[in-house]
Design a protein around this motif. Structure first.
Motif, PDB file in Angstrom:
ATOM      1  N   GLU A 138      -2.778   0.026  11.394  1.00 51.55           N
ATOM      2  CA  GLU A 138      -1.978  -1.168  11.092  1.00 51.55           C
ATOM      3  C   GLU A 138      -0.687  -0.799  10.377  1.00 51.55           C
ATOM      4  O   GLU A 138       0.355  -1.409  10.624  1.00 51.55           O
ATOM      5  N   LEU A 139      -0.733   0.186   9.512  1.00 54.57           N
ATOM      6  CA  LEU A 139       0.502   0.636   8.867  1.00 54.57           C
ATOM      7  C   LEU A 139       1.457   1.248   9.889  1.00 54.57           C
ATOM      8  O   LEU A 139       2.678   1.033   9.811  1.00 54.57           O
ATOM      9  N   LEU A 140       0.922   1.970  10.857  1.00 59.93           N
ATOM     10  CA  LEU A 140       1.766   2.528  11.911  1.00 59.93           C
ATOM     11  C   LEU A 140       2.385   1.413  12.751  1.00 59.93           C
ATOM     12  O   LEU A 140       3.554   1.497  13.155  1.00 59.93           O
ATOM     13  N   ALA A 141       1.616   0.357  12.995  1.00 57.43           N
ATOM     14  CA  ALA A 141       2.144  -0.788  13.742  1.00 57.43           C
ATOM     15  C   ALA A 141       3.286  -1.466  12.991  1.00 57.43           C
ATOM     16  O   ALA A 141       4.149  -2.106  13.609  1.00 57.43           O
ATOM     17  N   LEU A 142       3.301  -1.324  11.665  1.00 56.03           N
ATOM     18  CA  LEU A 142       4.393  -1.859  10.842  1.00 56.03           C
ATOM     19  C   LEU A 142       5.538  -0.851  10.706  1.00 56.03           C
ATOM     20  O   LEU A 142       6.422  -1.029   9.876  1.00 56.03           O
ATOM     21  N   GLU A 143       5.500   0.203  11.518  1.00 56.25           N
ATOM     22  CA  GLU A 143       6.546   1.223  11.600  1.00 56.25           C
ATOM     23  C   GLU A 143       6.687   2.018  10.304  1.00 56.25           C
ATOM     24  O   GLU A 143       7.787   2.446   9.938  1.00 56.25           O
ATOM     25  N   VAL A 144       5.579   2.222   9.618  1.00 57.19           N
ATOM     26  CA  VAL A 144       5.579   3.071   8.431  1.00 57.19           C
ATOM     27  C   VAL A 144       5.427   4.525   8.875  1.00 57.19           C
ATOM     28  O   VAL A 144       4.467   4.862   9.564  1.00 57.19           O
TER      29      VAL A 144
END
Length: 275
Positions: A138-144
């Motif tokens: 989910e953090l990757l989906a938020l472009e983190v």
């Protein structure tokens, strides 16, 4: 050059080395503490020696501060502020929790050795690796950048299970035992999939120019993959309701309801026999 001059030059090199890096990173211990405390918030089964209860609101507020702290070193690489990213992540937390409940149930209901949900969420390495993956995804989906990989590598170091945060994994995912499992970045896994130790879902070959390509297989719903099977390639699709036996090496697609197994010859003789 004297040893003192060499040491001074080395210290100067260390002082300026940050210029070559694109951005700073949060510390790995801080990332580990965040994920441990987040999972304890979601599954408050274990208790530390200093407390007998969990203050949910206080823990939530603390986790919000921790995530923002982890994001601040990455601020120049974020598309929005650390506070905004943190807020969006926690809005997604109920969905993450729902997925993790389905994963825990799948393990508890399918593993004869499991003595209930409590054991699964507190000690099972497969569940821990899946839980950390779902947060990191989910953090990757938020472009983190970077932080998702730091989290999954934290789980990898504790469990021997390597799940890239970019993989797409459906609900009710079950990893049994888990040591040596590798799931690559572009892997797609459907629902109700079970895999055992030593399974690799990887690429047929590694090249930097393939970074944006689908390199890893697709595993459809209700598939079981037994120990030490290797499934490779971005075009490889394992059809739903299939069973992949142990030690299989698979680089091409198979139809739904397939049984794939590796057959080897085993010979047994007495150690006292004469050649």
């Amino acid at each position: 050059m004297t040893s003192t001059d060499a040491l001074t030059a080395f210290f100067d090199q260390l002082a300026t080395q940050g210029e070559q890096f694109r951005f700073r990173l949060p510390s790995r211990p801080d990332a580990g503490r965040f994920i441990d405390q987040l999972l304890r918030l979601l599954f408050p089964i274990t208790q530390d020696c200093q407390s007998v209860s969990v203050d949910v609101q206080r823990t939530y507020d603390k986790l919000t501060d921790q995530l923002q702290c982890l994001l601040r070193p990455l601020q120049s690489q974020l598309s929005q502020s650390p506070e905004s990213v943190s807020n969006q992540f926690f809005k997604r937390l109920p969905g993450i929790y729902s997925m993790l409940q389905s994963d825990a149930r799948a393990i508890a209901e399918n593993d004869p050795a499991a003595n209930g949900i409590e054991e699964v969420v507190s000690v099972y390495p497969g569940f821990f690796a899946i839980a950390v993956y779902r947060v990191a995804h989910e953090l990757l989906a938020l472009e983190v950048p970077m932080l998702p990989r730091m989290l999954t590598e934290y789980a990898h170091s504790h469990t021997g299970i390597d799940i890239h945060p970019g993989a797409t994994i459906g609900p009710s995912f079950f990893i049994d035992h888990g040591t040596g499992v590798v799931i690559g970045e572009t892997t797609i896994i459907g629902k109700n999939v079970k895999i055992y130790q030593g399974v690799t879902l990887g690429a047929t070959h590694v090249a930097k120019n393939l970074a944006q390509k689908k390199r890893h297989p697709t595993i459809e719903d209700n598939v079981v993959i037994y120990a030490n099977a290797t499934i490779l390639g971005g075009k490889t699709v394992v059809g739903h309701d299939s069973v992949i036996g142990g030690n299989v090496w698979l680089t091409h697609s198979i139809d739904p309801h397939s049984l794939v197994y590796h057959q080897s010859e085993i010979q047994v003789r007495s150690v006292n026999s004469v050649e």
